[in-house]
Design an enzyme around this catalytic site. Structure first.
Site, short mmCIF file in Angstrom:
data_model
loop_
_atom_site.label_atom_id
_atom_site.label_comp_id
_atom_site.label_asym_id
_atom_site.label_seq_id
_atom_site.Cartn_x
_atom_site.Cartn_y
_atom_site.Cartn_z
N LYS A 57 0.79 -1.23 0.00
CA LYS A 57 0.00 0.00 0.00
C LYS A 57 0.83 1.28 0.00
O LYS A 57 0.38 2.33 0.45
CB LYS A 57 -1.01 0.03 1.17
CG LYS A 57 -1.80 -1.24 1.40
CD LYS A 57 -2.28 -1.92 0.14
CE LYS A 57 -3.33 -1.19 -0.64
NZ LYS A 57 -3.61 -1.90 -1.92
N GLY A 59 2.18 2.56 -2.84
CA GLY A 59 2.24 3.13 -4.18
C GLY A 59 3.00 2.25 -5.17
O GLY A 59 3.52 2.75 -6.19
N HIS A 107 7.00 -7.35 -1.91
CA HIS A 107 6.86 -6.77 -0.56
C HIS A 107 7.65 -7.57 0.47
O HIS A 107 7.61 -7.23 1.66
CB HIS A 107 5.40 -6.78 -0.12
CG HIS A 107 4.46 -6.01 -0.99
ND1 HIS A 107 4.72 -4.74 -1.45
CD2 HIS A 107 3.22 -6.32 -1.47
CE1 HIS A 107 3.69 -4.32 -2.17
NE2 HIS A 107 2.78 -5.25 -2.20
N ARG A 129 5.95 4.84 2.39
CA ARG A 129 4.80 5.73 2.55
C ARG A 129 4.54 5.88 4.05
O ARG A 129 4.78 4.93 4.82
CB ARG A 129 3.56 5.12 1.87
CG ARG A 129 2.35 6.02 1.86
CD ARG A 129 1.15 5.34 1.21
NE ARG A 129 0.08 6.28 0.98
CZ ARG A 129 -1.14 5.95 0.54
NH1 ARG A 129 -1.41 4.66 0.27
NH2 ARG A 129 -2.07 6.85 0.36
N SER A 137 -5.09 2.47 3.99
CA SER A 137 -5.15 1.82 2.68
C SER A 137 -5.20 0.29 2.83
O SER A 137 -5.96 -0.39 2.16
CB SER A 137 -3.92 2.25 1.86
OG SER A 137 -4.00 1.78 0.56
N MET A 234 -4.75 6.36 -14.21
CA MET A 234 -4.50 4.94 -13.89
C MET A 234 -5.77 4.29 -13.38
O MET A 234 -6.09 3.16 -13.74
CB MET A 234 -3.37 4.80 -12.87
CG MET A 234 -2.00 4.93 -13.51
SD MET A 234 -0.64 4.50 -12.41
CE MET A 234 -0.81 2.75 -12.21
N ARG A 257 -7.85 3.68 -4.96
CA ARG A 257 -8.89 4.12 -4.04
C ARG A 257 -8.95 5.64 -3.99
O ARG A 257 -9.78 6.26 -4.63
CB ARG A 257 -8.62 3.49 -2.65
CG ARG A 257 -9.79 3.54 -1.68
CD ARG A 257 -9.38 2.98 -0.33
NE ARG A 257 -8.29 3.76 0.27
CZ ARG A 257 -8.46 4.79 1.08
NH1 ARG A 257 -9.67 5.16 1.44
NH2 ARG A 257 -7.42 5.47 1.56
N GLY A 259 -5.64 7.69 -3.38
CA GLY A 259 -4.35 8.16 -3.88
C GLY A 259 -3.90 9.49 -3.28
O GLY A 259 -3.23 10.28 -3.95
P1 A3P Z 1 -5.06 4.54 -1.14
O1 A3P Z 1 -5.73 3.28 -0.69
O2 A3P Z 1 -4.64 5.42 0.01
O3 A3P Z 1 -5.84 5.29 -2.14
P2 A3P Z 1 0.07 -0.34 -3.67
O4 A3P Z 1 0.13 -0.14 -5.13
O5 A3P Z 1 1.41 -0.44 -3.01
O6 A3P Z 1 -0.87 -1.45 -3.30
O7 A3P Z 1 -0.55 1.00 -3.06
C1 A3P Z 1 -1.90 1.31 -3.26
C2 A3P Z 1 -2.10 2.75 -2.89
O8 A3P Z 1 -1.52 3.59 -3.89
C3 A3P Z 1 -3.59 3.11 -2.84
O9 A3P Z 1 -3.69 4.13 -1.86
C4 A3P Z 1 -3.81 3.63 -4.25
O10 A3P Z 1 -4.94 4.41 -4.41
C5 A3P Z 1 -2.53 4.43 -4.45
N1 A3P Z 1 -2.20 4.67 -5.86
C6 A3P Z 1 -2.21 3.81 -6.88
N2 A3P Z 1 -1.86 4.41 -8.04
C7 A3P Z 1 -1.63 5.69 -7.73
C8 A3P Z 1 -1.27 6.85 -8.50
N3 A3P Z 1 -1.07 6.77 -9.81
N4 A3P Z 1 -1.13 8.02 -7.86
C9 A3P Z 1 -1.34 8.11 -6.53
N5 A3P Z 1 -1.70 7.07 -5.74
C10 A3P Z 1 -1.84 5.87 -6.34
#
Ligand code: A3P
Length: 296
Positions: A57, A59, A107, A129, A137, A234, A257, A259
Site C-alpha cells: 500500500k 504506491g 513486498h 509511505r 489503505s 490509472m 482508491r 491516492g
Molecule cells: P489509497 O488506498 O490510500 O488510495 P500499492 O500499489 O502499493 O498497493 O498502493 C496502493 C495505494 O496507492 C492506494 O492508496 C492507491 O490508491 C494508491 N495509488 C495507486 N496508483 C496511484 C497513482 N497513480 N497516484 C497516486 N496514488 C496511487
C-alpha cells in the site's frame, strides 16, 4: 504452508499463511506457494532487472507503471498488471519467461529476495509511505479482498496494524530492515523515494528515477510518463485489469482508491493517533527515517 487466522482484540480474524512466523497472503492461484517462496533466494536474475521493493500500500502499482514505461522507453499504458511480475505471487518458471528488461516487484523482506540481485548489482527502487496512510489503505485492501475473509472494524485494525498482525508483518520492521540494508550497502544501487515525494512533485521523482535507471530520454517523454501515471488516468485505465486479480468483493476492484496524502485524518481519532504516535516513537527509536504524514 499453514493457514493462520490472525485475531484482533475483538476476536475478528484476518486469514494469511504462516512461513515460519512470517505472514504472507494466501495465493490460491500459486501451486506450491511454500516451495516457490522458499526457493526465491536462489532464483536466477539478470543484470538488467529492475526491482521495486515496498511495504504493501505504498504506491507500488504507481511506481511499477512508471518504471515499466521508463525502461521500455515508451509512454504507453502497460497492458498488464504488476502482479504478473510480483516475485512472491508467481512461479519461478513464469518469472523466467518475462522478457528483458524485467521490472519485478515484491513486498517481502530483502533477505527473501534472490541473492544474486546483490551480486549482479541489479537496480532497486525502494519506496516508503507514511504508516498512517498505509494503515488506512491496508484496512480497505483487507476488507475488500475475499481471500482475507476479514470483516474487522477500523478501531481494532489500528492495533492490529501496530502489532504487525497482517500479511508481510509490521511496517516498522520492514522499514527498519530497509534502513539497515541501505546503511550497510552504500555502494549498492538503491534509489529511495516516498509516496509523499511523488505526490508532491511526480515529474521531479520520475526524472530522478529515469536518471537512476540511465534512461536516455527528453523532458517531453518524462512529462508524458508522469501524466499517464496520474492517479485519475490509472484508476480509469487500469482498474478493469486489476479486476482479474485478487478476487475483490462484489467484483469491485479497489486498488485505486483515493491516492492522497493525509487521508488518515479522516479515519484516525485523536486517541488512535496518540496511541499510534507513541508506538511509532518506541518502534522507530534511533531510526533516521522521517515519513511525512501531510504535505503542506
Ligand atoms: P489509497 O488506498 O490510500 O488510495 P500499492 O500499489 O502499493 O498497493 O498502493 C496502493 C495505494 O496507492 C492506494 O492508496 C492507491 O490508491 C494508491 N495509488 C495507486 N496508483 C496511484 C497513482 N497513480 N497516484 C497516486 N496514488 C496511487
Amino acid at each position: 504452508m499453514p493457514v493462520k487466522k490472525l485475531p484482533d482484540d475483538n476476536g475478528t480474524t484476518l486469514t494469511v499463511v504462516d512461513l515460519d512466523g512470517y505472514y504472507l497472503p494466501i495465493l490460491y492461484e500459486l501451486k506450491d506457494q511454500e516451495e516457490e517462496i522458499r526457493s526465491l533466494p536462489n532464483w536466477k536474475v539478470r543484470t538488467d532487472d529492475v526491482m521495486i521493493c515496498t511495504y504493501p500500500k505504498s504506491g507500488t502499482h504507481w511506481l511499477w507503471e512508471i518504471v515499466k514505461m521508463l525502461v521500455q522507453k515508451k509512454a504507453e499504458r502497460i497492458q498488464t498488471v504488476k502482479e504478473t511480475a510480483m516475485l512472491e505471487m508467481i512461479a519461478q518458471e513464469a518469472c523466467d519467461k518475462i522478457p528483458s528488461p524485467r521490472v519485478l516487484n515484491s513486498h517481502v523482506y530483502f533477505e527473501y529476495l534472490p541473492k544474486d540481485f546483490v551480486k549482479g548489482k541489479c537496480k532497486i527502487v525502494y519506496a516508503m509511505r507514511n504508516p498512517k496512510d498505509v494503515a488506512v489503505s491496508f484496512f480497505h485492501h483487507h476488507s475488500n479482498i475475499i481471500k482475507y475473509d476479514f470483516s474487522g472494524k477500523w478501531g481494532d485494525y489500528v492495533t492490529r496494524f501496530l502489532k504487525g498482525n497482517v500479511d508481510y508483518g509490521s511496517w516498522f520492521e520492514y522499514t527498519r530492515k530497509w534502513e539497515k540494508v541501505m546503511a550497510d550497502n552504500p555502494d549498492y544501487p538503491i534509489l529511495a523515494t516516498t509516496f509523499e515525494d511523488m505526490k508532491e512533485d511526480a515529474l521531479r521523482e520520475v526524472t530522478r528515477i529515469a536518471k537512476f535507471l540511465e534512461v536516455d530520454c527528453d523532458q517531453a517523454f518524462l512529462q508524458e510518463v508522469t501524466d499517464l501515471c496520474h492517479f485519475d488516468k490509472m484508476k480509469k485505465e487500469k482498474n478493469a485489469l486489476e479486476e482479474q486479480v485478487d478476487g475483490w468483493k462484489d467484483g469491485k476492484p479497489g486498488m485505486y482508491r483515493k491516492g492522497d496524502v493525509g487521508d488518515w485524518k479522516n479515519w484516525f481519532t485523536v486517541a488512535h493517533s496518540e496511541h499510534f504516535n507513541s508506538v511509532y516513537r518506541e518502534k522507530m527509536k534511533g531510526s533516521k527515517v522521517q515519513p511525512r504524514f501531510t504535505l503542506c
